[in-house]
Design a protein around this motif. Structure first.
Motif, PDB file in Angstrom:
ATOM      1  N   SER A 156     111.313  43.232  18.540  1.00 51.01           N
ATOM      2  CA  SER A 156     109.932  43.678  18.693  1.00 51.01           C
ATOM      3  C   SER A 156     109.066  42.506  19.139  1.00 51.01           C
ATOM      4  O   SER A 156     109.413  41.345  18.954  1.00 51.01           O
ATOM      5  CB  SER A 156     109.401  44.277  17.388  1.00 51.01           C
ATOM      6  OG  SER A 156     109.430  43.319  16.356  1.00 51.01           O
ATOM      7  N   ASN A 179     101.089  36.803  17.207  1.00 46.54           N
ATOM      8  CA  ASN A 179     101.564  35.776  16.290  1.00 46.54           C
ATOM      9  C   ASN A 179     100.454  35.155  15.446  1.00 46.54           C
ATOM     10  O   ASN A 179     100.696  34.248  14.671  1.00 46.54           O
ATOM     11  CB  ASN A 179     102.328  34.682  17.040  1.00 46.54           C
ATOM     12  CG  ASN A 179     101.462  33.893  17.989  1.00 46.54           C
ATOM     13  OD1 ASN A 179     100.240  34.042  18.015  1.00 46.54           O
ATOM     14  ND2 ASN A 179     102.091  33.053  18.796  1.00 46.54           N
ATOM     15  N   ALA A 212     110.286  39.256  16.992  1.00 47.05           N
ATOM     16  CA  ALA A 212     110.887  39.468  15.681  1.00 47.05           C
ATOM     17  C   ALA A 212     112.135  40.317  15.908  1.00 47.05           C
ATOM     18  O   ALA A 212     112.172  41.146  16.815  1.00 47.05           O
ATOM     19  CB  ALA A 212     109.931  40.178  14.732  1.00 47.05           C
ATOM     20  N   ILE A 222     111.737  32.688  15.882  1.00 49.48           N
ATOM     21  CA  ILE A 222     111.826  34.152  15.865  1.00 49.48           C
ATOM     22  C   ILE A 222     112.072  34.591  14.430  1.00 49.48           C
ATOM     23  O   ILE A 222     112.975  34.088  13.767  1.00 49.48           O
ATOM     24  CB  ILE A 222     112.980  34.657  16.776  1.00 49.48           C
ATOM     25  CG1 ILE A 222     112.730  34.266  18.229  1.00 49.48           C
ATOM     26  CG2 ILE A 222     113.157  36.158  16.639  1.00 49.48           C
ATOM     27  CD1 ILE A 222     113.864  34.627  19.163  1.00 49.48           C
ATOM     28  N   ASP A 223     111.254  35.525  13.938  1.00 46.44           N
ATOM     29  CA  ASP A 223     111.477  36.088  12.609  1.00 46.44           C
ATOM     30  C   ASP A 223     112.697  36.991  12.663  1.00 46.44           C
ATOM     31  O   ASP A 223     112.804  37.845  13.544  1.00 46.44           O
ATOM     32  CB  ASP A 223     110.265  36.907  12.148  1.00 46.44           C
ATOM     33  CG  ASP A 223     109.039  36.050  11.898  1.00 46.44           C
ATOM     34  OD1 ASP A 223     109.218  34.866  11.549  1.00 46.44           O
ATOM     35  OD2 ASP A 223     107.925  36.563  12.054  1.00 46.44           O
ATOM     36  N   VAL A 224     113.624  36.792  11.712  1.00 48.51           N
ATOM     37  CA  VAL A 224     114.862  37.575  11.672  1.00 48.51           C
ATOM     38  C   VAL A 224     115.014  38.224  10.308  1.00 48.51           C
ATOM     39  O   VAL A 224     114.854  37.574   9.282  1.00 48.51           O
ATOM     40  CB  VAL A 224     116.092  36.683  11.954  1.00 48.51           C
ATOM     41  CG1 VAL A 224     117.378  37.498  11.835  1.00 48.51           C
ATOM     42  CG2 VAL A 224     115.993  36.034  13.324  1.00 48.51           C
ATOM     43  N   GLU A 225     115.309  39.507  10.317  1.00 55.61           N
ATOM     44  CA  GLU A 225     115.631  40.250   9.085  1.00 55.61           C
ATOM     45  C   GLU A 225     117.076  40.709   9.211  1.00 55.61           C
ATOM     46  O   GLU A 225     117.462  41.302  10.223  1.00 55.61           O
ATOM     47  CB  GLU A 225     114.712  41.463   8.930  1.00 55.61           C
ATOM     48  CG  GLU A 225     115.040  42.309   7.733  1.00 55.61           C
ATOM     49  CD  GLU A 225     114.195  43.577   7.654  1.00 55.61           C
ATOM     50  OE1 GLU A 225     114.501  44.380   6.759  1.00 55.61           O
ATOM     51  OE2 GLU A 225     113.293  43.760   8.476  1.00 55.61           O
TER      52      GLU A 225
END
Length: 62
Positions: A6, A10, A18, A55-58
């Protein structure tokens, strides 16, 4: 594995990425062991190392 990427604001007037990584494991690994394996793989993955902090990673184990 499926990656959902996505794009969003920021907070600094720009945009950032993300990612949600959905990892499908056998039923026998749908537990703490499976989650640990995915987390450790994420720590040594060259792509993860190259983008960590940018980069935000889940991580989602399914």
């Amino acid at each position: 594995m499926t990656a959902e990427v996505s794009l969003g604001a920021n907070g600094d007037g720009g945009y950032g990425l993300a990612v949600v990584l959905r990892v499908e494991l056998p039923d026998a690994l749908q537990n703490e062991t499976g989650h640990g394996l995915v987390e450790r793989a994420h720590q040594v993955c060259p792509y993860s190392n190259a983008t960590r902090g940018n980069i935000d990673v889940e991580l989602v184990v399914e």
